[in-house]
Scaffold this motif. Structure first.
Motif, short mmCIF file in Angstrom:
data_model
loop_
_atom_site.label_atom_id
_atom_site.label_comp_id
_atom_site.label_asym_id
_atom_site.label_seq_id
_atom_site.Cartn_x
_atom_site.Cartn_y
_atom_site.Cartn_z
N THR A 36 106.57 54.45 70.66
CA THR A 36 107.04 52.92 69.78
C THR A 36 107.40 52.54 69.55
O THR A 36 107.96 50.70 69.15
CB THR A 36 105.75 52.88 68.51
OG1 THR A 36 104.16 53.90 69.17
CG2 THR A 36 105.48 52.35 67.73
N TYR A 77 109.87 48.66 70.33
CA TYR A 77 109.10 47.79 69.16
C TYR A 77 109.88 47.92 68.25
O TYR A 77 109.70 46.53 67.13
CB TYR A 77 107.37 47.88 69.15
CG TYR A 77 106.56 48.29 69.89
CD1 TYR A 77 105.90 46.71 70.22
CD2 TYR A 77 106.17 48.63 70.56
CE1 TYR A 77 104.80 46.59 70.82
CE2 TYR A 77 104.82 48.47 71.87
CZ TYR A 77 105.06 47.19 71.89
OH TYR A 77 104.24 47.06 72.63
N MET A 84 100.05 49.98 69.89
CA MET A 84 101.71 50.37 69.02
C MET A 84 102.26 49.61 68.48
O MET A 84 102.96 49.07 67.15
CB MET A 84 102.87 50.80 70.22
CG MET A 84 102.03 52.75 71.05
SD MET A 84 103.34 52.21 72.48
CE MET A 84 102.51 53.09 73.43
#
Lengths: 132, 253
Positions: free
Chosen positions: A21, A25, A109
């Motif tokens: 994650t 991100y 996520m």
């Protein structure tokens, strides 16, 4: 220079998920992973993260609440997030000093990354209202 | 006299053992069964991510069959997730472990959130309209999270069983009671199946076909009753169903 985040979690699959994650991100962070609070405490003197994510129900050593208390006593100013499968009221975590709670299981996520960013933003927007 | 005291103590110990067993079951169930979903669902969704960065993970575009396979994993995992959540909710209710956090709830705002969720649930059902007749300023004493859970259950249930027509959510007050109705023009419930609606894990043939867990309505009624209210329904097979959530307007003890 990247910001530092730590994640304390006894479940290997959950650690891998957060690692990915952050990789995809939240690339602005370096993420350090710890299996339990005991291993983390040994490093306590050297590490000053801006973001701390803790599983509450850890298999070994102290639970997530206790670890957060240690860190606050060590004057680590960070956004503290509880990541937990416990289904108790949200308020219990907030009253304990966490800035936010993210429930497990994480189903997406991108949503998890959004919740983390939102928690950081909420804390930095209201520094006077929340210690640490 | 000694015999009766001993008998009482044994019974008390049995009750305590049963409570401890339920508590242990809930902890294990919650942690050990939900945690694996922590990998399955997000990684499956991740594989379907559209942008190029995430396609690096799959080595490029997925073909149609690959996409369908991953979508099936997500669908089945989501179903499992809801089953686990429902069993947990029900176990908590039956063990008396559901604690209501009572506060003033802005029901108009809560229902507005539910409406937004309802719109997203209807993306694949363009022949169904969603109609909300909720006045502003509705307030009730209750647990916001649990009231929202009841309303989402009712709405998703209506969406599940309605393929054309209208779903209407309305609210009205009468004799210190607030009635919130969710009416649909769905397939309705046959009279012979009325008893199954609030039975735990009992499902009609139609319910099973729609992928229900057979426990959502039972949970919703229990949560309504914890609020001092109730959940009832009227239905005509082939015409539609109306569920009515009744809540006391006065302050809960």
């Amino acid at each position: 220079m990247k910001k530092l985040a730590i994640y304390i979690e006894d479940d290997a699959a959950s650690r891998l998920l957060l690692k990915d994650t952050f990789k995809y991100y939240l690339p602005e962070f370096d993420l350090l992973l710890y299996e339990d609070g005991v291993n983390y405490q040994e490093k306590l003197a050297d590490i000053y993260p801006e973001l701390v994510i803790i599983d509450i129900q850890l298999g070994l050593g102290p639970d997530g609440y206790t670890i957060m208390e240690w860190m606050r006593q060590a004057e680590i100013v960070a956004t503290y997030i509880a990541l937990t499968a416990e289904t108790g009221g949200l308020q219990i975590f907030l009253d304990s000093g966490f800035h936010a709670v993210i429930p497990k299981p994480i189903l997406d996520m991108a949503t998890c990354a959004y919740q983390i960013k939102k928690a950081i933003q909420a804390r930095t927007d209201q520094p006077a209202n929340r210690p640490g | 006299m000694y015999f009766f005291r001993l008998s009482y103590e044994i019974e008390a110990q049995h009750a305590k053992n049963a409570r401890d067993a339920i508590r242990g079951f809930l902890t294990v169930f919650n942690h050990e069964l939900r945690t694996p979903l922590n990998s399955i669902i997000p990684y499956a969704k991740f594989l379907l991510a559209e942008d190029k960065q995430h396609n690096l993970l799959t080595g490029g575009e997925l073909n149609q069959k690959q996409r369908e396979t991953i979508q099936q994993i997500i669908k089945s995992s989501d179903h499992l997730y809801h089953v686990i959540n429902n069993i947990l909710d029900l176990s908590k209710i039956e063990a008396g472990k559901t604690e209501l956090i009572i506060a003033d709830v802005d029901l108009s705002a809560l229902l507005h959130d539910v409406w937004n969720t309802g719109k997203s649930l209807l993306i694949d059902k363009p022949s169904v309209d969603l109609n909300f007749e909720i006045p502003q300023g509705l307030h009730v004493q209750g647990d916001q999270t649990l009231l929202k859970q009841i309303m989402l259950n009712l709405l998703s249930n209506a969406v599940k069983f309605t393929d054309t027509g209208m779903i209407t959510v309305a609210a009205s007050c009468k004799n210190d009671l607030l009635n919130i109705t969710v009416a649909d023009t769905g397939i309705g419930i046959a009279e012979k199946n009325f008893d199954k609606v609030f039975d735990k894990f009992e499902q009609t043939v139609e319910g099973r076909a729609k992928g229900g867990t057979g426990v959502g309505m039972a949970i919703s009624r229990e949560l309504a009753r914890l609020h001092g209210g109730d959940l009832t329904f009227k239905s005509i097979f082939g015409i539609g169903t109306i569920f009515t959530l009744t809540l006391p307007i006065g302050k809960l003890a």
